[in-house]
Scaffold this motif. Structure first.
Motif: not given
Length: 272
Positions: A227-230, A234-236, A243-252
């Motif tokens: 999580a720290e590396l992520k 990940t900049s504001p 990209g992460i938002a799309k992964l979360e949306q897809a239930g990655f």
């Protein structure tokens, strides 16, 4: 010279272990015997590694003084156990350590076949074939610190080693045993995404593979929490968070969690 290491099953995983044990000097070629039903495979192993070979499993059990390593399919185990019923290994001049990498064969079955012998059950994974695996081991009733040390030495030849209780071996199968397939799927999907974004296939494959390899090495060497590396990447309002938002949306993440759980449950079913 005395035969110390006996290998039953000269397939991919058995050969991977054999090659690294010899290359690292843990066992000399003259200290190894391998049994394998395919004569063409036996000829290859003898020529490649200069080890003694046989089609007789009993010969391996009666000659190997230190370790007998079972690298065969679980379906073959009952036939091997039946062969051994004709000999009394415990009353021979030695009591070798039995190491099994047969998926789904519990210690109770192994110890029923190898009465009063030290037994270790292990679950390596396919990266072991390139020396980058991880193996989980659990011990039977008659193992000693000496046997643990031998098992650690054997599996360290093909990667890292962890010790778990047998109750967790199905979870190990679901995570590290099946995990290389999940990672391969991730690499393939990343490359496909690159192609969809316009990259040539060869370059997309190279970028995807090295990204996964490099990230794993970075996590391993820095001991950073994933999580720290992520968060560092990940900049504001940047590209990564999009990209992460799309992964979360897809239930990655939940899909990976469910994959490990499903593989664990399937391993439990196969072991019954």
């Amino acid at each position: 010279m005395t035969i110390k290491f006996g290998l039953i099953g000269g397939g991919v995983m058995g050969e991977a272990l054999l090659s690294r044990l010899i290359a690292r000097g843990i066992y000399q070629s003259s200290e190894v015997i391998v049994s394998e039903p395919l004569s063409s495979r036996l000829d290859f192993l003898k020529q490649q590694y200069d080890v003694a070979v046989t089609t007789d499993n009993i010969q391996v059990f009666t000659q190997a003084k230190e370790v007998v390593f079972l690298a065969v399919k679980p379906q073959v185990f009952s036939a091997i156990a039946q062969e051994l019923a004709d000999i009394d290994i415990i009353n021979t001049e030695h009591s070798p350590l039995i190491i099994s990498i047969m998926a789904g064969v519990p210690l109770s079955q192994l110890e029923a076949a190898f009465v009063r012998l030290p037994v270790i059950r292990a679950m390596p994974n396919t990266p072991a074939t390139v020396g980058a695996g991880i193996t989980a081991i659990c011990s039977g009733a008659y193992t000693s610190p000496k046997h643990h040390k031998i098992a650690q030495q054997v599996f360290s030849a093909v990667g890292e080693v962890v010790e778990v209780s047998e109750a967790l071996m199905d979870a190990v199968t679901g995570l590290s045993g099946s995990g290389p397939a999940y990672v391969a799927l991730l690499v393939e999907a990343l490359a496909d995404g690159g192609v969809a974004a316009g990259l040539p296939r060869v370059i997309a494959n190279q970028l995807a593979l090295q990204t996964v390899l490099g990230t794993a090495k970075l996590l391993q060497e820095t001991k950073l929490h994933p999580a720290e590396l992520k968060d560092r990447v990940t900049s504001p309002g940047g590209t990564t968070i999009a990209g992460i938002a799309k992964l979360e949306q897809a239930g990655f993440r939940s899909a990976l969690i469910e994959a490990v759980k499903a593989a664990t449950e399937r391993s439990q079913e196969l072991g019954k």
